[in-house]
Scaffold this active site. Structure first.
Site, PDB file in Angstrom:
ATOM      1  N   ARG A 142       1.001  -1.039   0.001  1.00 19.32           N
ATOM      2  CA  ARG A 142       0.043  -0.231   0.083  1.00 19.32           C
ATOM      3  C   ARG A 142       0.710   0.745  -0.349  1.00 19.32           C
ATOM      4  NH1 ARG A 142      -2.864  -3.679   2.941  1.00 19.32           N
ATOM      5  NH2 ARG A 142      -5.154  -3.804   1.724  1.00 19.32           N
ATOM      6  N   SER A 201       0.578  -8.939   8.878  1.00 20.96           N
ATOM      7  CA  SER A 201      -1.161  -9.434   8.008  1.00 20.96           C
ATOM      8  C   SER A 201      -0.901 -11.396   8.603  1.00 20.96           C
ATOM      9  CB  SER A 201      -1.347  -9.718   6.277  1.00 20.96           C
ATOM     10  OG  SER A 201       0.042 -10.017   6.039  1.00 20.96           O
ATOM     11  N   ASN A 270      -8.589  -9.546  13.786  1.00 21.98           N
ATOM     12  CA  ASN A 270      -9.952 -10.467  14.644  1.00 21.98           C
ATOM     13  C   ASN A 270      -8.311 -11.456  15.048  1.00 21.98           C
ATOM     14  OD1 ASN A 270      -9.686 -11.398  11.280  1.00 21.98           O
ATOM     15  ND2 ASN A 270      -9.171 -13.233  12.552  1.00 21.98           N
ATOM     16  N   ASP A 313     -15.301 -11.860  12.234  1.00 20.80           N
ATOM     17  CA  ASP A 313     -13.780 -11.688  11.285  1.00 20.80           C
ATOM     18  C   ASP A 313     -13.892  -9.859  10.904  1.00 20.80           C
ATOM     19  OD1 ASP A 313     -11.439 -11.677   9.834  1.00 20.80           O
ATOM     20  OD2 ASP A 313     -12.085 -12.201   8.109  1.00 20.80           O
ATOM     21  N   ASP A 315     -12.600  -7.117  11.600  1.00 22.84           N
ATOM     22  CA  ASP A 315     -10.592  -6.230  12.049  1.00 22.84           C
ATOM     23  C   ASP A 315     -11.417  -4.829  12.369  1.00 22.84           C
ATOM     24  OD1 ASP A 315     -10.056  -9.083  11.165  1.00 22.84           O
ATOM     25  OD2 ASP A 315      -8.516  -7.981   9.978  1.00 22.84           O
TER      26      ASP A 315
END
Length: 545
Positions: A142, A201, A270, A313, A315
């Protein structure tokens, strides 16, 4: 005569090559003298001619002070140039621009471009990593952080690279995990003072999350905060046996920073396993949290957990926006977040006190509301072996695509997703090199997914306006506001759009022909303002004629 002409021709070619090389050398020298980003520049807000970080400045508000492009002339915007990245079909980068030089990333590649023309000035490349799983195997990147004449980027296998911003030469390379293939990195680093902050990640794959800081000069680790507490530490009761080693809570988006409070605000993902909560009883700290960390030491100042014992999930890696405003009659330092779980939150960022929450997702059945302490009031919805319809779906009611906030309208803007999924549960043991979901989701028949651009005033429980998207809910385009009253965003039909920030009135659009999975930014070279966004495998830059 023929030989004389051949010699003369060779001499002229030699002269041409020498002149060309001198011209290139002069260009490189001119770039080198222009790039020296001081820490005081990183502190300044809002973003203006330069866009110095993923979100433009430390506040995370994605607000540009530039005014040349306004509500009266935005309809005249045209594409100035397009840069094609050959090794990606889904760019998620936000460009960084310094004094007319743009830096973009694609997988493990970095490019320096002339921000006026899109011409490549230099290109750094390294091969993508083999053997990665899940998000990391998609090799998303990113963007970069910048400090003085250095830029920093993360690789798909969680290395932090330091490059010379003037030439692209590699200065150092630090691996900041133990090499576990379940770890990855998809974010842009955040530079704070003389440190470079990174995360990973892999929260769906059974890793232990953390935020780490490295000395910007040497690459030496300065501090590390683990998001899953070890045995005996506060919050460890949710993690019996070795569960803490695989608890998730990764930190895969950049945070925000308040220089006055010297506090970093960073979201966590999560817990793992994702859909089976039995191996991790309790709240599962510090997953689905906003962390407030000391910028110098990484010590935890406070935390706020949006979704305790997450089974869906959800997050909490959405961008935390730092807003100074009068809220309910009192001047406050606020942090505002539209969360993946379907609720919009406002906290006091000095101490984490919960101030306000409202539901923004119409399709929401996992909770009936938020109590006075900020905790969700849960329903009995949870994943089962047979399957349970739960809303929002696994992608969430919003996600990592960037929100924005305009101090001119006092409104928050973000893209919401209305969707539901059938959640399934099947216990499994953690295995290195494999995902750790404990099953997954399938589409809920009869539920149509739809993206909606929302505008909320601070403290309002209803949107000021809604702009319903025409697509199928598959885009991941973010937003940006400007001082000229504009709101730019990537829509759900592959177009880059501008609307009036106060009313949501459509003003301009450009069909990129590619899915948008990135967020816009703006910069200026001389007196000319540009607006840029990545779409598909290309970066588009727009300006007035």
């Amino acid at each position: 005569m023929v030989e004389w002409r051949r010699l003369l021709g060779g001499f002229l070619v030699w002269i041409f090559l020498v002149v060309s090389l001198c011209a290139q050398s002069g260009k490189s020298s001119s770039v080198s003298t222009r790039i020296d980003v001081q820490p005081t520049q990183l502190v300044s807000a809002p973003a203006s001619a330069n866009w110095l970080s993923y979100n433009g400045d430390y506040t995370g508000r994605r607000y540009s002070a530039l005014r040349e492009i306004n509500t009266s002339n935005v309809a005249q915007l045209r594409a100035e140039w397009v840069f094609h990245a050959p090794n990606s079909h889904r760019l998620e980068v936000t460009p960084v621009v310094v004094d007319g030089i743009m830096f973009v990333t694609s997988a493990n590649d970095a490019y320096a471009l002339d921000a006026q023309t899109g011409q490549i000035l230099w290109h750094y490349s390294r091969p993508i990593s083999e053997g990665l799983i899940d998000d990391a195997s998609q090799h998303h990147n990113r963007g970069v952080g910048i400090w003085h004449s250095r830029i920093y980027m993360q690789t798909d296998n969680a290395h932090l690279l330091c490059l010379d911003a003037r030439s692209g030469h590699l200065l150092w390379d630090v691996a900041y995990t133990d090499g576990n293939p379940n770890y990855g990195a998809t974010s842009a680093p955040l530079v704070v003072k003389d440190k470079v902050l990174v995360g990973t990640s892999g929260g769906d794959d059974g890793v232990r999350g953390f935020v780490a800081a490295y000395d910007a000069e040497t690459g030496k680790e300065a501090w590390r905060f683990w998001t899953i507490p070890a045995p005996g530490e506060f919050g460890s009761s949710s993690w019996p046996g070795d569960a803490w080693k695989h608890g998730g809570g990764t930190t895969w988006m950049p945070g925000s920073y308040d220089p006055e409070l010297n506090t970093v605000y960073w979201g966590t993902s999560n817990p793992a396993p994702v859909f089976d909560g039995d191996p991790r009883p309790g709240d599962d700290l510090y997953t689905d949290c906003l962390l407030a960390l000391d910028g110098d030491t990484g010590k935890l100042k406070w935390h706020f957990q949006f979704t305790p014992h997450d089974l869906f999930d959800y997050d909490a890696t959405e961008t935390p926006m730092l807003v100074d405003a009068t809220f309910r009659g009192q001047g406050r330092k606020l942090v505002v977040e539209a969360n993946r779980n379907g609720f919009l939150y406002i906290l006091d960022r000095t101490n984490g006190t919960f101030l306000f929450a409202t539901r923004f997702a119409e399709k929401l059945n996992w909770a009936s509301g938020i109590d006075q302490n900020g905790r969700p009031i849960r329903t009995d919805a949870q994943p089962t072996e047979e399957g349970t319809r739960i809303c929002p779906g696994m992608v969430g009611a919003t996600n990592w695509y960037s929100p924005s906030f305009s101090p001119d309208t006092s409104m928050l803007y973000f893209m919401a997703l209305e969707s539901c999924d059938i959640y399934l549960k099947e216990p499994e043991e953690f295995q290195k090199g494999k995902t750790y979901y404990s099953t997954g989701v399938r589409r809920s028949q009869g539920d149509h997914s739809q993206k909606i651009l929302l505008a909320y005033a601070l403290g309002s429980d209803k949107p000021e306006w809604r702009y319903v998207q025409a697509g199928q809910g598959h885009s991941s385009g973010g937003t940006m506001t400007t001082a000229a009253g504009l709101l730019f965003f990537g829509d759900d039909t592959r177009s880059f759009e501008a609307v009036e920030a106060r009313t949501g009135k459509p003003l301009w659009h450009f069909n990129t022909g590619q899915n948008i999975a990135a967020s816009p930014m703006s910069y200026a070279v001389g007196m000319k303002q540009f607006v840029a966004i990545a779409a598909g495998s290309d970066v588009f830059s727009f300006a007035l004629p």
